[in-house]
Write a protein that holds these residues in place. Structure first.
Motif, PDB file in Angstrom:
ATOM      1  N   ASP A 257       0.851  -1.183   0.000  1.00 56.91           N
ATOM      2  CA  ASP A 257       0.000   0.000   0.000  1.00 56.91           C
ATOM      3  C   ASP A 257       0.891   1.239   0.000  1.00 56.91           C
ATOM      4  N   ILE A 293      -6.356  -9.869  -1.001  1.00 53.94           N
ATOM      5  CA  ILE A 293      -6.213  -9.408  -2.394  1.00 53.94           C
ATOM      6  C   ILE A 293      -5.801 -10.613  -3.230  1.00 53.94           C
ATOM      7  N   LYS A 320     -10.184  -6.376  -0.488  1.00 57.67           N
ATOM      8  CA  LYS A 320      -9.549  -5.669   0.621  1.00 57.67           C
ATOM      9  C   LYS A 320     -10.657  -4.876   1.301  1.00 57.67           C
ATOM     10  N   VAL A 321     -10.876  -5.143   2.567  1.00 53.28           N
ATOM     11  CA  VAL A 321     -11.956  -4.462   3.293  1.00 53.28           C
ATOM     12  C   VAL A 321     -11.738  -2.944   3.201  1.00 53.28           C
ATOM     13  N   ALA A 322     -12.811  -2.209   2.888  1.00 53.51           N
ATOM     14  CA  ALA A 322     -12.673  -0.760   2.731  1.00 53.51           C
ATOM     15  C   ALA A 322     -12.668  -0.072   4.087  1.00 53.51           C
ATOM     16  N   ASN A 323     -13.591  -0.474   4.964  1.00 54.52           N
ATOM     17  CA  ASN A 323     -13.572   0.107   6.305  1.00 54.52           C
ATOM     18  C   ASN A 323     -14.313  -0.772   7.295  1.00 54.52           C
ATOM     19  N   GLY A 336     -17.198  -3.605   2.355  1.00 50.61           N
ATOM     20  CA  GLY A 336     -16.416  -3.500   1.127  1.00 50.61           C
ATOM     21  C   GLY A 336     -17.179  -4.052  -0.057  1.00 50.61           C
ATOM     22  N   VAL A 337     -16.426  -4.251  -1.142  1.00 48.51           N
ATOM     23  CA  VAL A 337     -16.997  -4.808  -2.369  1.00 48.51           C
ATOM     24  C   VAL A 337     -16.052  -5.914  -2.808  1.00 48.51           C
ATOM     25  N   ASP A 338     -16.582  -7.094  -3.127  1.00 49.47           N
ATOM     26  CA  ASP A 338     -15.664  -8.173  -3.499  1.00 49.47           C
ATOM     27  C   ASP A 338     -15.327  -8.110  -4.988  1.00 49.47           C
ATOM     28  N   THR A 339     -14.301  -8.866  -5.357  1.00 53.79           N
ATOM     29  CA  THR A 339     -13.801  -8.811  -6.726  1.00 53.79           C
ATOM     30  C   THR A 339     -14.370  -9.953  -7.569  1.00 53.79           C
TER      31      THR A 339
ATOM     32  N   GLN B  35      -7.200  -4.453  -8.436  1.00 52.99           N
ATOM     33  CA  GLN B  35      -8.496  -5.075  -8.132  1.00 52.99           C
ATOM     34  C   GLN B  35      -8.672  -5.441  -6.659  1.00 52.99           C
ATOM     35  N   CYS B  36      -8.284  -4.514  -5.783  1.00 50.51           N
ATOM     36  CA  CYS B  36      -8.443  -4.823  -4.361  1.00 50.51           C
ATOM     37  C   CYS B  36      -9.843  -4.468  -3.868  1.00 50.51           C
ATOM     38  N   GLY B  37     -10.458  -3.458  -4.482  1.00 49.87           N
ATOM     39  CA  GLY B  37     -11.829  -3.114  -4.131  1.00 49.87           C
ATOM     40  C   GLY B  37     -11.985  -2.006  -3.112  1.00 49.87           C
ATOM     41  N   VAL B  38     -10.882  -1.451  -2.637  1.00 47.86           N
ATOM     42  CA  VAL B  38     -10.971  -0.417  -1.607  1.00 47.86           C
ATOM     43  C   VAL B  38     -11.730   0.815  -2.112  1.00 47.86           C
ATOM     44  N   SER B  40     -14.163   1.040  -4.391  1.00 43.50           N
ATOM     45  CA  SER B  40     -15.602   0.788  -4.469  1.00 43.50           C
ATOM     46  C   SER B  40     -16.223   0.784  -3.080  1.00 43.50           C
ATOM     47  N   GLY B  41     -15.534   0.163  -2.137  1.00 42.32           N
ATOM     48  CA  GLY B  41     -16.057   0.090  -0.785  1.00 42.32           C
ATOM     49  C   GLY B  41     -15.996   1.409  -0.051  1.00 42.32           C
ATOM     50  N   SER B  42     -15.117   2.311  -0.492  1.00 47.08           N
ATOM     51  CA  SER B  42     -14.952   3.583   0.217  1.00 47.08           C
ATOM     52  C   SER B  42     -15.879   4.668  -0.309  1.00 47.08           C
ATOM     53  N   GLN B  54     -13.666   0.016  -9.375  1.00 48.38           N
ATOM     54  CA  GLN B  54     -12.878  -1.210  -9.533  1.00 48.38           C
ATOM     55  C   GLN B  54     -13.393  -2.029 -10.720  1.00 48.38           C
ATOM     56  N   PRO B  88      -4.470   1.801  -2.598  1.00 45.24           N
ATOM     57  CA  PRO B  88      -3.100   1.384  -2.273  1.00 45.24           C
ATOM     58  C   PRO B  88      -2.130   1.620  -3.426  1.00 45.24           C
TER      59      PRO B  88
END
Ligand SMILES: Cc1cc2nc3c(=O)[nH]c(=O)nc-3n(C[C@H](O)[C@H](O)[C@H](O)COP(=O)(O)OP(=O)(O)OC[C@H]3O[C@@H](n4cnc5c(N)ncnc54)[C@H](O)[C@@H]3O)c2cc1C
Ligand code: SF4
Ligand code: SF4
Lengths: 426, 207
Positions: A257, A293, A320-323, A336-339, B35-38, B40-42, B54, B88
């Motif tokens: 990161d 990831i 990756k969990v957003a929050n 979060g949102v999964d891939t 493609q980690c998704g941070v 979209s989730g944020s 994403q 990231p």
């Protein structure tokens, strides 16, 4: 007063973790004189704070016992604990090291009977348990500590507690007049094995490590699983002591990161897979979720990953969990949102473990000598470093296996330098 | 602009990623996404997106040109910058979203009734007249964009807001007759026109 007998054929090893111990022992067992300098009051470093080792799920105490025995038997090895290298000058084959020794207030008469601790009242955060438990102002750092001697916390010196401890000791082992000491000695080569530290999880703000009690780090989780740890080996929630059966692991917490650590810490995928075993072994109805990831089960550990993957009560979420937020019962909720389908999720858990990464424990400005480091902060194998060689996780994020191999290599490099000195001087 | 669309399809036939890299603001960053998704989730508006950032990045790589350019997803971006701060890989996600929106509009592919897109156009035309936004007219054109009846309803619903703005001197009824502006509005218009020409020439050169 501590005196060190050394020459410019002596090898100085800085850091007494598994890497420093290995390098020091390998060199000493070839007949070289070695001085091992460790900042903590005991040897073993961070592995002494792990419950079990991947891949074999054996206990680190086992390997440590062997090393401690090797250390005790070897007359070529001088061990200085509570010691730090504050200066290093000279060139390969001819360095002078300055070492600061902090007072232990306990001498070699100590039998580790523990009478001093019984009478002392003051308590402090126990650093061995990452502050999750308390220890007395007179303490044995942990049950396998080497040297097996108590320590007096400097914060009780000058208080009644200190006098009480002294009076309680039947062996005259407590010396309240010990002072900080600075010593100088020569050495020909230096092995730098100061290891790693966990990345500060509070810096990853969206995960709320500093806001939510039930969000912990993987190093804390190791202590929680250990029967000698703060919870007596019970996997329970810090907030209310409730059994933590629904546990989530968040991979790459701070690693890979650009806002935190640039590198992949390499061991945290394996650490979480190992810790999944802890949870599944503790509860029949455990439910583990690993947010990732991609899983990097370094080289031949792929089968370890496959075994965990096959477990019915373990699920892997590619995201990756957003929050994290917390509900009113203290359940951390991962969002979060999964891939794999781009599904939005909000999953409550009993406990969230952040798989925090490894960063070097010594920063460039804290080195006592000019040193070449890479952009991740680890020591480079650069000719400009002269007779200073990194060993183990001071050189990169490494597991124990690789750390030990690397440390043996560092010992060989150091031996070559001091052998050259021996040749010249005949 | 559909001529340009045809030309672009022709040129990049099999490689939408390349097209984006060449023509979309900050498009060269798309391939850096892991493609980690941070992101979209944020996104605070996450639920409103048919395809979160994403997914858009993956669709670009997968060559889903129509699905991306005709999507209204990137129009959902409110420029809160949450994603940029957290990515990231430090992708300038907000800018890429606006870049994609602009590009799709240039090519005539943006959804016609998308409110953000409509608002942007109204705002732009309003501001370009005098170099300052005429809040009164901006409000009115927004209210009445879907017809007279709906306009009256909208105006009534927002009456309180309008009154407060007048009280705070953020809006004046006098704006109805002209309104405030900058000293050299025609100078500004010339400048912007030139900039648009340069931008367009760049795009054309890419076809
Ligand atoms: C959660 C977690 C679980 C893990 N589990 C496993 C596992 O199951 N199996 C595995 O193979 N690996 C595991 N690892 C990795 C393992 O911890 C490391 O490989 C190992 O600790 C490296 O040892 P080291 O001696 O290089 O560093 P350290 O253990 O960090 O030792 C460095 C030593 O140097 C001392 N020191 C620091 N600075 C100074 C200074 N200035 N002066 C003097 N001394 C100093 C420190 O006090 C310490 O004793 C895990 C890591 C994590 C984060
Ligand atoms: S080892 Fe796994 S969790 Fe750790 S940084 Fe690498 S990919 Fe992430
Ligand atoms: S946060 Fe960055 S790397 Fe992660 S999916 Fe979004 S754009 Fe890609």
């Amino acid at each position: 007063m501590t005196e060190v007998v050394a020459t410019n054929e002596t090898i100085l090893v800085v850091g007494g973790g598994i890497s420093g111990m290995t390098a020091a022992l390998e060199a000493a067992e070839t007949g070289k004189k070695v001085v091992l300098v460790e900042k903590r009051p005991y040897l073993g470093g961070r592995v002494s704070q792990l419950y079990k080792y991947f891949p074999k799920l054996c206990h680190p105490t086992c390997g440590q016992e062997i090393n401690q025995r090797r250390a005790k038997m070897n007359p070529n090895l001088t061990i200085l604990t509570m010691a730090e290298v504050t200066g290093l000058e000279g060139e390969p084959g001819n360095y002078t090291a300055t070492v600061k020794l902090s007072p232990r207030y306990v001498n070699d008469n100590c039998t580790a009977c523990g009478d001093c601790a019984k009478v002392v009242e003051a308590e402090f955060d126990n650093e061995y348990d990452y502050g999750m438990s308390k220890r007395k102002g007179a303490y044995l750092p942990h049950v396998m500590a080497h040297p097996m001697q108590y320590v007096l916390d400097p914060r009780i010196i000058g208080t009644d507690d200190a006098q009480k401890a002294k009076d309680a000791c039947k062996y005259g082992a407590i010396d309240l007049d010990m002072q900080e000491q600075e010593i100088n000695f020569p050495c020909g080569a230096v092995i730098w094995a100061t290891g790693w530290q966990p990345y500060d999880a509070a810096k990853i703000q969206p995960y709320g490590y500093d806001r939510f009690e039930n969000v912990v780090t993987n190093v804390e989780f190791e202590r929680m699983a250990d029967p000698k740890g703060p919870t007596g080996g019970k996997i329970v929630r810090p907030s209310d002591g409730k059994e933590a059966k629904n546990v989530a692991f968040i991979q790459c917490a701070g690693s890979r990161d650009r806002n935190h650590l640039l590198h992949c810490s390499r061991i945290c995928c394996m650490a979480s897979l190992k810790q999944t075993h802890y949870v599944v072994d503790a509860y029949d109805d455990a439910q583990v979720t690993i947010y990732y990831i991609d899983i990097r089960a370094i080289d031949r550990f792929e089968d370890f990953y496959q075994t965990v993957k096959a477990m019915e009560n373990v699920s892997f979420v590619k995201s990756k969990v957003a929050n994290i937020i917390s509900d009113k019962d203290g359940n951390p909720i991962c969002r979060g949102v999964d891939t794999e389908g781009y599904h939005r999720y909000e999953n409550p858990h009993d406990l969230v473990v952040l798989a925090t990464g490894m960063e070097p424990s010594v920063t460039k400005s804290d080195f006592p000598v000019d040193i070449v480091i890479n952009r991740e902060g680890f020591v480079e194998p650069d000719p400009a470093n002269g007779g200073v060689f990194a060993a183990g996780s001071a050189s990169d994020a490494l597991d124990v296996n690789r750390s030990v191999q690397h440390a043996t290599g560092a010992a060989l490099k150091a031996i070559q330098v001091v052998n050259r000195v021996a040749c010249v001087e005949g | 602009m559909s001529d340009m669309n045809t030309a672009m399809v022709e040129k990049y036939r099999n490689d939408f990623l390349k097209e984006v890299e060449a023509n979309v603001e900050e498009g060269q960053w798309v391939k850096m996404c892991m493609q980690c998704g941070v992101c979209s989730g944020s996104c605070p508006l996450g639920n409103a997106w048919a395809h979160p950032p994403q997914e858009i990045f993956m669709m670009i790589r997968a060559g889903k040109r129509d699905e991306v350019l005709k999507s209204d997803s990137m129009w959902m971006c409110t420029s809160c910058y949450n994603c940029i701060v957290r990515c990231p890989r430090e992708l300038p996600i907000t800018h890429i979203m606006h870049g994609l929106a602009t590009y799709s509009k240039r090519l005539g592919l943006a959804p016609k009734t998308q409110p953000t897109s409509q608002f942007s156009e109204i705002f732009w035309n309003n501001m370009m007249k005098r170099g300052r936004v005429n809040e009164l007219k901006l409000g009115l054109s927004l209210y009445f964009k879907d017809g007279f009846g709906q306009g009256i309803k909208n105006a009534l619903a927002n009456q309180k807001l309008g009154m407060s703005m007048m009280k705070a001197k953020r809006m004046s009824p006098a704006e109805f007759f002209g309104g405030h502006g900058i000293k050299d509005a025609s100078g500004l218009q010339k400048m912007i026109k030139k900039a648009e020409e340069i931008e367009l020439a760049k795009l054309k050169a890419n076809t």
